[in-house]
Design an enzyme around this catalytic site. Structure first.
Site, mmCIF file in Angstrom:
data_model
loop_
_atom_site.group_PDB
_atom_site.id
_atom_site.type_symbol
_atom_site.label_atom_id
_atom_site.label_comp_id
_atom_site.label_asym_id
_atom_site.label_seq_id
_atom_site.Cartn_x
_atom_site.Cartn_y
_atom_site.Cartn_z
ATOM 1 C CB CYS A 114 -0.938 -0.011 1.199
ATOM 2 S SG CYS A 114 -1.931 -1.500 1.274
ATOM 3 C CG HIS A 255 -3.200 3.130 2.314
ATOM 4 N ND1 HIS A 255 -3.712 2.790 1.075
ATOM 5 C CD2 HIS A 255 -3.272 1.996 3.078
ATOM 6 C CE1 HIS A 255 -4.073 1.518 1.084
ATOM 7 N NE2 HIS A 255 -3.812 1.020 2.287
ATOM 8 C CG ASN A 285 -6.523 -1.235 1.294
ATOM 9 O OD1 ASN A 285 -5.826 -0.793 0.385
ATOM 10 N ND2 ASN A 285 -6.010 -1.735 2.409
HETATM 11 O O1 UT7 Z 1 -3.687 -1.539 3.690
HETATM 12 C C1 UT7 Z 1 -2.728 -2.097 4.535
HETATM 13 C C2 UT7 Z 1 -3.050 -2.039 5.930
HETATM 14 N N1 UT7 Z 1 -4.303 -2.671 6.280
HETATM 15 C C3 UT7 Z 1 -4.969 -2.172 7.274
HETATM 16 O O2 UT7 Z 1 -4.575 -1.153 7.782
HETATM 17 C C4 UT7 Z 1 -6.163 -2.889 7.803
HETATM 18 C C5 UT7 Z 1 -6.107 -2.827 9.302
HETATM 19 N N2 UT7 Z 1 -7.146 -3.547 10.013
HETATM 20 C C6 UT7 Z 1 -8.461 -3.240 9.957
HETATM 21 O O3 UT7 Z 1 -8.901 -2.406 9.198
HETATM 22 C C7 UT7 Z 1 -9.357 -3.902 10.988
HETATM 23 O O4 UT7 Z 1 -8.546 -4.616 11.888
HETATM 24 C C8 UT7 Z 1 -10.416 -4.865 10.391
HETATM 25 C C9 UT7 Z 1 -11.492 -4.064 9.701
HETATM 26 C C10 UT7 Z 1 -9.778 -5.837 9.434
HETATM 27 C C11 UT7 Z 1 -11.097 -5.647 11.511
HETATM 28 O O5 UT7 Z 1 -11.672 -4.758 12.464
HETATM 29 P P1 UT7 Z 1 -11.364 -4.924 14.025
HETATM 30 O O6 UT7 Z 1 -12.152 -3.893 14.705
HETATM 31 O O7 UT7 Z 1 -9.875 -4.905 14.213
HETATM 32 O O8 UT7 Z 1 -11.975 -6.340 14.332
HETATM 33 P P2 UT7 Z 1 -11.272 -7.655 14.947
HETATM 34 O O9 UT7 Z 1 -10.363 -8.271 13.933
HETATM 35 O O10 UT7 Z 1 -10.696 -7.324 16.289
HETATM 36 O O11 UT7 Z 1 -12.501 -8.595 15.144
HETATM 37 C C12 UT7 Z 1 -13.587 -8.260 16.064
HETATM 38 C C13 UT7 Z 1 -14.696 -9.276 15.872
HETATM 39 C C14 UT7 Z 1 -14.226 -10.732 15.860
HETATM 40 O O12 UT7 Z 1 -15.210 -11.513 16.492
HETATM 41 P P3 UT7 Z 1 -15.065 -11.958 18.037
HETATM 42 O O13 UT7 Z 1 -13.789 -12.753 18.105
HETATM 43 O O14 UT7 Z 1 -15.007 -10.686 18.822
HETATM 44 O O15 UT7 Z 1 -16.297 -12.774 18.284
HETATM 45 C C15 UT7 Z 1 -14.189 -11.087 14.400
HETATM 46 O O16 UT7 Z 1 -14.333 -12.463 14.182
HETATM 47 O O17 UT7 Z 1 -15.327 -9.077 14.600
HETATM 48 C C16 UT7 Z 1 -15.349 -10.313 13.870
HETATM 49 N N3 UT7 Z 1 -15.253 -10.015 12.464
HETATM 50 C C17 UT7 Z 1 -16.338 -9.774 11.692
HETATM 51 N N4 UT7 Z 1 -17.653 -9.751 11.978
HETATM 52 C C18 UT7 Z 1 -18.495 -9.444 10.960
HETATM 53 C C19 UT7 Z 1 -14.140 -9.904 11.689
HETATM 54 N N5 UT7 Z 1 -14.476 -9.597 10.430
HETATM 55 C C20 UT7 Z 1 -15.825 -9.511 10.404
HETATM 56 C C21 UT7 Z 1 -16.762 -9.215 9.395
HETATM 57 N N6 UT7 Z 1 -18.065 -9.192 9.735
HETATM 58 N N7 UT7 Z 1 -16.387 -8.942 8.131
#
Ligand code: UT7
Length: 334
Positions: A114, A255, A285
């Site tokens: 990115c 980004h 993204n």
């Molecule tokens: O471009 C290069 C760099 N990339 C980035 O900067 C991306 C960085 N990361 C992110 O944008 C975020 O971490 C995400 C959007 C990918 C995820 O958001 P988050 O707030 O960090 O969620 P998490 O991974 O901590 O997951 C929280 C919960 C989990 O469930 P439990 O374990 O709390 O029951 C996940 O399984 O959300 C769940 N989850 C979802 N639920 C519904 C993860 N993805 C999804 C989804 N829909 N798509």
């Protein structure tokens, strides 16, 4: 001494749109979750037979046309991509330059995920300032849908396809010049964001696995935290090094990975809402294409005017990061 000027911008987003609603039919997710956690509403997806270079060419044609520079004067093409037309060779840059009919030019790809567009901007600047090249076409182009696992709800909701391009040209006028570009990398974080299989670093038998072998994998939550920290530090460093205040920036173009990341970084830097360019809701993204697609949006909407100062700020797999202070210097104004 020759300086490097950012002359023009162009971009392309494929026709097909994949909405949050569409994704909720494919994996266990909802529009509400995606919107709340990422700010993304939809992303563009390339047609099956549409390649990364096809998209790069469309963006490049617009950038060339808007630059007022004769294509015959272009002497280098650099493409930032993690989804090249071909795995090893030929490079996507050589394919783009051939499709544009540019003839004998230096052409190569770089892989900085990115941060790719900031890296190729630094390369163009260095080649021009050294006197080796005069007019460089830089292209960030990605068909991320080809390396996205549409059974993994943690990643498939984030990524989209598209391309952005710019012409960087030599100038003697210091007021037109790109002020500074910073780039960095730290491989100790390599496992946060990667396509683990398919290269020479993966176990031999994984090469025989189909489909999933080259999909992106991400430790989203850890990546999020490092992203906010790194993107903020990037800006603090480059502003300090150049004695520029955040209030001097007309357009802050981070980004476009996640609205929450952009908001946290913007707030930490004291950026006003009207300074921050946001396109993540409609493109998702698009990795190396995200920053030039965002610049193109403010160009096409008439918000970006000659002489205005852009601050670019990127972060991605590698890990890599970079920032740039760039006055928009179209030829027609001067
Ligand atoms: O471009 C290069 C760099 N990339 C980035 O900067 C991306 C960085 N990361 C992110 O944008 C975020 O971490 C995400 C959007 C990918 C995820 O958001 P988050 O707030 O960090 O969620 P998490 O991974 O901590 O997951 C929280 C919960 C989990 O469930 P439990 O374990 O709390 O029951 C996940 O399984 O959300 C769940 N989850 C979802 N639920 C519904 C993860 N993805 C999804 C989804 N829909 N798509």
């Amino acid at each position: 001494m020759a300086y490097a000027a950012f002359r023009s911008i162009g971009a392309y987003a494929p026709e097909k749109i994949l909405t949050n609603e569409d994704l909720s039919q494919m994996v266990d997710t909802t529009d509400e979750w995606i919107t709340k956690r990422t700010g993304i509403k939809e992303r563009h997806i390339a047609a099956e037979n549409e390649t990364t270079s096809d998209m790069g060419v469309k963006a490049a044609k617009k950038a060339i046309e808007r630059s007022g520079i004769d294509p015959a004067q272009i002497d280098m093409v650099v493409c930032a991509t993690i989804s090249p037309d071909y795995f090893c060779m030929p490079s996507t840059a050589t394919i783009i330059s051939n499709k544009l009919g540019l003839g004998n030019v230096t052409a190569f790809d770089i892989s900085a995920a990115c941060t790719g567009f900031v890296y190729i901007l630094s390369i163009a600047k260095a080649f021009i300032e050294s006197g080796m090249k005069k007019n460089v076409l830089i292209v960030g182009a990605e068909k991320l849908s080809a390396i996205t696992d549409y059974t993994d709800r943690g990643t498939c909701i984030l990524f989209g396809d598209g391309a952005g391009a710019a012409i960087i040209s030599a100038t003697e006028k210091k007021e037109e010049a790109i002020i500074d570009v910073h780039t960095g990398a730290d491989g100790t974080y390599a496992d946060l964001l990667m396509t683990p299989n398919g290269g020479t670093g993966s176990p031999h038998d994984s090469l025989t696995q189909e489909a999933g072998s080259c999909f992106m994998q991400m430790k989203g939550n850890e990546t999020f935290k490092v992203a906010v920290r790194t993107l903020t530090k990037d800006v603090v460093d480059i502003l300090k090094a150049n004695n520029i205040e955040s209030s001097d920036i007309k357009h802050f173009v981070p980004h476009q990975a996640n609205y929450r990341i952009i908001k946290a970084v913007g707030d930490a830097l004291g950026m006003k809402e009207e300074q921050v360019v946001l396109t993540v809701a409609k493109y998702g993204n698009t990795s190396g294409a995200s920053i030039p697609m965002a610049i193109n949006d403010i160009y096409e909407s008439g918000e970006l005017k000659a002489g205005e100062l852009l601050l670019l700020d990127a972060f991605g797999g590698g890990l890599t990061w970079g920032s740039a202070l760039v006055p928009f210097s179209p030829l027609l104004r001067f």
